[in-house]
Design a protein around this motif. Structure first.
Motif, short mmCIF file in Angstrom:
data_model
loop_
_atom_site.label_atom_id
_atom_site.label_comp_id
_atom_site.label_asym_id
_atom_site.label_seq_id
_atom_site.Cartn_x
_atom_site.Cartn_y
_atom_site.Cartn_z
N THR A 1 43.80 42.51 31.31
CA THR A 1 43.75 41.50 30.24
C THR A 1 44.29 42.02 28.92
O THR A 1 44.57 41.24 28.03
CB THR A 1 42.31 41.01 30.01
N ASN A 26 48.95 35.85 27.20
CA ASN A 26 48.53 34.47 26.98
C ASN A 26 49.21 33.87 25.75
O ASN A 26 48.94 32.75 25.36
CB ASN A 26 47.01 34.38 26.84
N LYS A 36 46.79 37.99 33.79
CA LYS A 36 47.89 37.07 34.11
C LYS A 36 48.86 37.78 35.05
O LYS A 36 49.10 38.97 34.94
CB LYS A 36 48.65 36.67 32.83
N THR A 37 49.45 37.03 35.98
CA THR A 37 50.48 37.58 36.85
C THR A 37 51.87 37.16 36.41
O THR A 37 52.86 37.70 36.88
CB THR A 37 50.26 37.15 38.31
N ALA A 39 53.94 35.17 32.71
CA ALA A 39 53.76 34.60 31.37
C ALA A 39 55.11 34.27 30.76
O ALA A 39 56.12 34.90 31.07
CB ALA A 39 53.02 35.58 30.48
#
Length: 74
Positions: A1, A26, A36-37, A39
């Motif tokens: 994260t 994000n 996240k995989t 973005a």
């Protein structure tokens, strides 16, 4: 994260004094609640003409994972 992307002058070292701007995956400067995989990030380019590079780091540090090709601001 807490992996993040920063923008640097192409020839600048990867450290805090040379960091121009940064985002977590994000799209914010507040870490997401889950990883996240993939973005899509939107940066404002520097007003100073030059050659820049996006650099991807891990865990709120400066352990470099990947770099972009050069990006030219005119």
């Amino acid at each position: 994260t807490t992996d993040w992307v920063g923008i640097f002058s192409l020839t600048a070292p990867s450290d805090n004094p040379h960091l121009i701007g940064w985002l977590y995956p994000n799209g914010a400067q507040v870490a997401p609640s889950s990883g996240k995989t993939a973005a899509t990030l939107t940066f404002s380019m520097p007003l100073t003409a030059g050659t820049y590079q996006f650099r991807f780091f891990t865990n709120n540090g400066f352990n470099l994972l990947a770099t972009s090709t050069k990006v030219v601001a005119k």
